[in-house]
Design a protein around this motif. Sequence first.
Motif, PDB file in Angstrom:
ATOM      1  N   GLU A  46       0.845  -1.292   0.164  1.00  0.00           N
ATOM      2  CA  GLU A  46      -0.045   0.092   0.021  1.00  0.00           C
ATOM      3  C   GLU A  46       0.754   1.232  -0.191  1.00  0.00           C
ATOM      4  O   GLU A  46       0.581   2.131  -0.914  1.00  0.00           O
ATOM      5  N   VAL A  47       1.797   1.123   0.980  1.00  0.00           N
ATOM      6  CA  VAL A  47       2.782   2.438   0.837  1.00  0.00           C
ATOM      7  C   VAL A  47       3.583   2.595  -0.141  1.00  0.00           C
ATOM      8  O   VAL A  47       3.678   3.648  -1.146  1.00  0.00           O
ATOM      9  N   SER A  48       3.998   1.570  -0.944  1.00  0.00           N
ATOM     10  CA  SER A  48       4.791   1.495  -1.997  1.00  0.00           C
ATOM     11  C   SER A  48       4.102   1.911  -3.375  1.00  0.00           C
ATOM     12  O   SER A  48       4.614   2.809  -4.180  1.00  0.00           O
ATOM     13  N   TYR A  49       2.921   1.462  -3.376  1.00  0.00           N
ATOM     14  CA  TYR A  49       2.079   1.758  -4.916  1.00  0.00           C
ATOM     15  C   TYR A  49       1.770   3.429  -4.617  1.00  0.00           C
ATOM     16  O   TYR A  49       1.264   3.945  -5.660  1.00  0.00           O
ATOM     17  N   SER A  50       1.370   3.889  -3.389  1.00  0.00           N
ATOM     18  CA  SER A  50       1.181   5.271  -3.221  1.00  0.00           C
ATOM     19  C   SER A  50       2.097   6.472  -3.324  1.00  0.00           C
ATOM     20  O   SER A  50       2.156   7.279  -4.070  1.00  0.00           O
ATOM     21  N   ASN A  51       3.490   5.907  -3.033  1.00  0.00           N
ATOM     22  CA  ASN A  51       4.476   6.808  -3.077  1.00  0.00           C
ATOM     23  C   ASN A  51       5.945   5.653  -2.816  1.00  0.00           C
ATOM     24  O   ASN A  51       6.145   5.350  -1.747  1.00  0.00           O
ATOM     25  N   LEU A  52       6.546   5.698  -3.973  1.00  0.00           N
ATOM     26  CA  LEU A  52       7.611   5.029  -4.280  1.00  0.00           C
ATOM     27  C   LEU A  52       9.032   5.289  -3.085  1.00  0.00           C
ATOM     28  O   LEU A  52       9.573   4.493  -2.683  1.00  0.00           O
ATOM     29  N   ASP A  53       9.082   6.542  -2.985  1.00  0.00           N
ATOM     30  CA  ASP A  53      10.274   6.852  -2.012  1.00  0.00           C
ATOM     31  C   ASP A  53       9.791   6.496  -0.485  1.00  0.00           C
ATOM     32  O   ASP A  53      10.428   6.018   0.278  1.00  0.00           O
ATOM     33  N   ALA A  54       8.459   6.486  -0.403  1.00  0.00           N
ATOM     34  CA  ALA A  54       8.076   6.016   1.205  1.00  0.00           C
ATOM     35  C   ALA A  54       8.219   4.440   1.070  1.00  0.00           C
ATOM     36  O   ALA A  54       8.498   4.065   2.316  1.00  0.00           O
ATOM     37  N   GLY A  55       8.112   4.049   0.174  1.00  0.00           N
ATOM     38  CA  GLY A  55       8.117   2.408  -0.116  1.00  0.00           C
ATOM     39  C   GLY A  55       9.579   1.927   0.134  1.00  0.00           C
ATOM     40  O   GLY A  55      10.128   1.101   0.903  1.00  0.00           O
ATOM     41  N   VAL A  56      10.558   2.820  -0.299  1.00  0.00           N
ATOM     42  CA  VAL A  56      11.952   2.506  -0.126  1.00  0.00           C
ATOM     43  C   VAL A  56      12.237   2.715   1.575  1.00  0.00           C
ATOM     44  O   VAL A  56      13.038   1.788   2.106  1.00  0.00           O
ATOM     45  N   GLY A  57      11.771   3.716   2.071  1.00  0.00           N
ATOM     46  CA  GLY A  57      12.067   3.780   3.454  1.00  0.00           C
ATOM     47  C   GLY A  57      11.417   2.752   4.337  1.00  0.00           C
ATOM     48  O   GLY A  57      12.096   2.312   5.475  1.00  0.00           O
ATOM     49  N   TYR A  58      10.194   2.537   3.824  1.00  0.00           N
ATOM     50  CA  TYR A  58       9.472   1.354   4.508  1.00  0.00           C
ATOM     51  C   TYR A  58      10.389  -0.031   4.418  1.00  0.00           C
ATOM     52  O   TYR A  58      10.610  -0.815   5.465  1.00  0.00           O
ATOM     53  N   GLU A  59      10.999  -0.333   3.235  1.00  0.00           N
ATOM     54  CA  GLU A  59      11.596  -1.342   3.087  1.00  0.00           C
ATOM     55  C   GLU A  59      12.918  -1.459   4.100  1.00  0.00           C
ATOM     56  O   GLU A  59      13.267  -2.469   4.368  1.00  0.00           O
ATOM     57  N   LEU A  60      13.683  -0.315   3.749  1.00  0.00           N
ATOM     58  CA  LEU A  60      15.000  -0.299   4.538  1.00  0.00           C
ATOM     59  C   LEU A  60      14.497  -0.511   6.049  1.00  0.00           C
ATOM     60  O   LEU A  60      15.219  -1.084   6.825  1.00  0.00           O
ATOM     61  N   ALA A  61      13.677   0.306   6.744  1.00  0.00           N
ATOM     62  CA  ALA A  61      13.274   0.295   7.876  1.00  0.00           C
ATOM     63  C   ALA A  61      13.011  -1.084   8.506  1.00  0.00           C
ATOM     64  O   ALA A  61      13.552  -1.743   9.429  1.00  0.00           O
ATOM     65  N   HIS A  62      12.253  -1.875   7.553  1.00  0.00           N
ATOM     66  CA  HIS A  62      11.842  -3.312   7.872  1.00  0.00           C
ATOM     67  C   HIS A  62      13.079  -4.358   7.840  1.00  0.00           C
ATOM     68  O   HIS A  62      13.164  -4.922   8.701  1.00  0.00           O
ATOM     69  N   THR A  63      13.941  -4.092   6.785  1.00  0.00           N
ATOM     70  CA  THR A  63      14.812  -4.879   6.617  1.00  0.00           C
ATOM     71  C   THR A  63      15.932  -4.761   7.901  1.00  0.00           C
ATOM     72  O   THR A  63      16.450  -5.596   8.085  1.00  0.00           O
ATOM     73  N   ILE A  64      16.250  -3.635   8.204  1.00  0.00           N
ATOM     74  CA  ILE A  64      17.388  -3.240   9.203  1.00  0.00           C
ATOM     75  C   ILE A  64      16.795  -3.739  10.556  1.00  0.00           C
ATOM     76  O   ILE A  64      17.684  -4.410  11.218  1.00  0.00           O
ATOM     77  N   ALA A  65      15.540  -3.551  10.751  1.00  0.00           N
ATOM     78  CA  ALA A  65      14.875  -4.019  12.214  1.00  0.00           C
ATOM     79  C   ALA A  65      15.244  -5.568  11.934  1.00  0.00           C
ATOM     80  O   ALA A  65      15.471  -6.143  13.141  1.00  0.00           O
ATOM     81  N   PHE A  66      14.823  -6.108  10.819  1.00  0.00           N
ATOM     82  CA  PHE A  66      15.016  -7.906  10.829  1.00  0.00           C
ATOM     83  C   PHE A  66      16.143  -8.269  11.176  1.00  0.00           C
ATOM     84  O   PHE A  66      16.519  -9.168  11.734  1.00  0.00           O
ATOM     85  N   LEU A  67      17.152  -7.422  10.260  1.00  0.00           N
ATOM     86  CA  LEU A  67      18.865  -7.991  10.441  1.00  0.00           C
ATOM     87  C   LEU A  67      19.076  -7.781  11.975  1.00  0.00           C
ATOM     88  O   LEU A  67      19.870  -8.497  12.712  1.00  0.00           O
TER      89      LEU A  67
END
Length: 197
Positions: free
Chosen positions: A155-176
């Motif tokens: 939902e975030v990525s389809y509405s705003n690509l930059d926000a999608g990049v930020g969401y993914e980075l936050a998710h991935t760093i937290a996961f690692l």
Amino acid sequence: MTELVFKKTFSDLTSDQIIVQEKSVMDEKRFKHCIGVSQTARKLAKLNGYDEDKAALAGFVHDYAKQIPVEDYVKTIKEQGFDPDLLNWNRAIWHGIVGAYYIERDLGIHDQEILTAVNRHTTADTEMTTLDKIVFVADFIEPGRDFPGVDEAREVSYSNLDAGVGYELAHTIAFLAEKRAKIYPRSFAAYNVWAVK
């Protein structure tokens, strides 16, 4: 499944030849993932006014080198003048950064924008082109992905690509971080640009 055809391949190979070559270097699950990323990249490109066919091709080839043997990677890193620090990492990082080399060598794709998008798809970067962002996010949200938060990520990525990049980075760093795994420095730097509010 949508038929896979690339009108322009940025290579001397035809669309069919690229598809056959890619299928020969990976298992069926990885190949299906690449198709999903290609289709998602096409959708993100349309939403962001970018060349849909080029995005679809970049999304398709992004994991071309994912299943190359470790010893081949080590040899390539040493022989092709890659940063020796890469030897301290693994295929999760290599298949993007070094993978671009294999795509250029094996598929004859010399387009720097596509190669850079492949290079950055595992780590992101502080500066990213529209294509970089499309491939990075498409890899994360393609239809085969199933993790807690994936619907929100889409939902975030389809509405705003930059926000999608930020969401993914936050998710991935937290996961690692939760796994106490090493985090590639380029990803940390990208996080500070794209994910910090």
